[in-house]
Design an enzyme around this catalytic site. Sequence first.
Site, PDB file in Angstrom:
ATOM      1  N   MET A   1       0.930  -1.164   0.264  1.00 42.25           N
ATOM      2  CA  MET A   1      -0.057   0.149   0.012  1.00 42.25           C
ATOM      3  C   MET A   1       0.915   1.154  -0.044  1.00 42.25           C
ATOM      4  O   MET A   1       0.731   2.323   0.841  1.00 42.25           O
ATOM      5  CB  MET A   1      -1.095   0.110   1.239  1.00 42.25           C
ATOM      6  CG  MET A   1      -1.761  -1.254   1.376  1.00 42.25           C
ATOM      7  SD  MET A   1      -3.065  -0.795   2.765  1.00 42.25           S
ATOM      8  CE  MET A   1      -3.852  -2.592   2.357  1.00 42.25           C
ATOM      9  N   LEU A 106       4.496  -0.663   3.836  1.00 41.95           N
ATOM     10  CA  LEU A 106       4.799  -1.915   3.089  1.00 41.95           C
ATOM     11  C   LEU A 106       3.383  -2.678   2.991  1.00 41.95           C
ATOM     12  O   LEU A 106       2.780  -2.924   3.834  1.00 41.95           O
ATOM     13  CB  LEU A 106       5.788  -3.049   3.888  1.00 41.95           C
ATOM     14  CG  LEU A 106       7.097  -2.479   3.687  1.00 41.95           C
ATOM     15  CD1 LEU A 106       8.352  -3.082   4.557  1.00 41.95           C
ATOM     16  CD2 LEU A 106       7.659  -3.076   2.335  1.00 41.95           C
ATOM     17  N   SER A 107       3.038  -3.015   1.714  1.00 41.08           N
ATOM     18  CA  SER A 107       1.685  -3.442   1.647  1.00 41.08           C
ATOM     19  C   SER A 107       1.463  -4.873   2.233  1.00 41.08           C
ATOM     20  O   SER A 107       2.466  -5.506   2.437  1.00 41.08           O
ATOM     21  CB  SER A 107       1.473  -3.756  -0.008  1.00 41.08           C
ATOM     22  OG  SER A 107       1.391  -2.487  -0.462  1.00 41.08           O
ATOM     23  N   ALA A 108       0.280  -5.221   2.463  1.00 38.76           N
ATOM     24  CA  ALA A 108      -0.055  -6.587   3.200  1.00 38.76           C
ATOM     25  C   ALA A 108       0.301  -7.790   1.954  1.00 38.76           C
ATOM     26  O   ALA A 108       0.257  -7.673   1.109  1.00 38.76           O
ATOM     27  CB  ALA A 108      -1.682  -6.728   3.357  1.00 38.76           C
TER      28      ALA A 108
END
Length: 400
Positions: A1, A106-108
Amino acid sequence: MSSNGDGGDGDGGGSNGGDGLAGHRARLDAEMERCGQWPADSPWLREAFAALPRDRFAPQRLWRWDGWAYVPVDRAADPDGWAAELYGVSSAAVTQLTGGLPSSSLSAPGAVADMLDSLRLEPGHRVWDVGTGQGWTAALSAWRAGPSLVVSSEVDERLAGFARERLAAAGLDAEVRTGDATRGGVPGGGQVDRLHATYAVESVPWSWVEAVRPGGRIVYPWGRLGYVALTVADGGAGARGWVHGLAQFMGDRHAPAQATDGPAAHAAVRAGADPQVRRVLDRDPAGLEDWDLRFAVRVAVPDAVLTTEQGPEGPAVLVHDGALSWAEFRAGADGRPVLLQGGPRRIGDEVMAAWDQWERLGRPELYDYGVTVTPDAQWAWHGSPDGPRWPIAQPAPAGR
């Protein structure tokens, strides 16, 4: 994200409490296996996650929401808490705040795996990674595509520098250039086979379609909710494709700010005003907790922000448009569900109309929707490109 220009600073070293980072990595792997989140069509992703663990792309300080504000989680002071922030399957790790709100993450892991699976990335593909952030998705793409085939755009030179360092430390030959990908073409020119965006846009910049060869893929987070995989048409005349998943991403830094969710955001829009309209409903507001319905509302009323609040009479669904209009779906004093609303528009009625339409369409899943992009217009559709459609506002011209 990641937003357009996210990043951070940090390294892959340092100690970690408990059974260490290896334990957190192993638990993530096992949990994604248990939840069926390792894509069967892209087994390379599991190998890439193991080869390039996300802690090596994380800063020394992360941020955790405590119910009131974002508080720091420092690796040195709380190594196990820091690692736990990184390794939730469905949780992004906030890496940067701007004005007290997240501007980098930091995206999932689950969303990253699903989006890269949707990209259908193969060795030899040239890739444009839009929104470098900490460099993790660029690293995963480079691991798959091969040397000198991934170029990534980052709006902030300091953050781009961090990503370059992390990629170099991982032994990957991927280029990071400073620039605004929402307003320009592929760094270095030419076309790519795949474009992967890590920040949300409501409408797709036409320059992205022009940047991808016919038959190539564009995978991007769509506004407030969901992500889409487009295929560029023969001749590059447009692109279309299906919704592939449900997630929330940070938006383009240059786009109008998205309305925030949560009861506090709703209260700020309502500003203590009494309802201008109150009417009894013929259905349970709890139905709005169905995520397929919420996605249908997202398609039909894209600026509506829905939040569920637990109250003494049961759950209430709060709605606002980020400006002046609001609505509440809740149990009345006599136990019957009611709709309260105020402001210059009747956003609660708009949500009800979208709900009725969803029912008439047979309660479709989010995967039953798609998007078409042309030089002059963009729209969402249901069932097929010729099915029911909803216009998507065009992006502002470059240089706005």
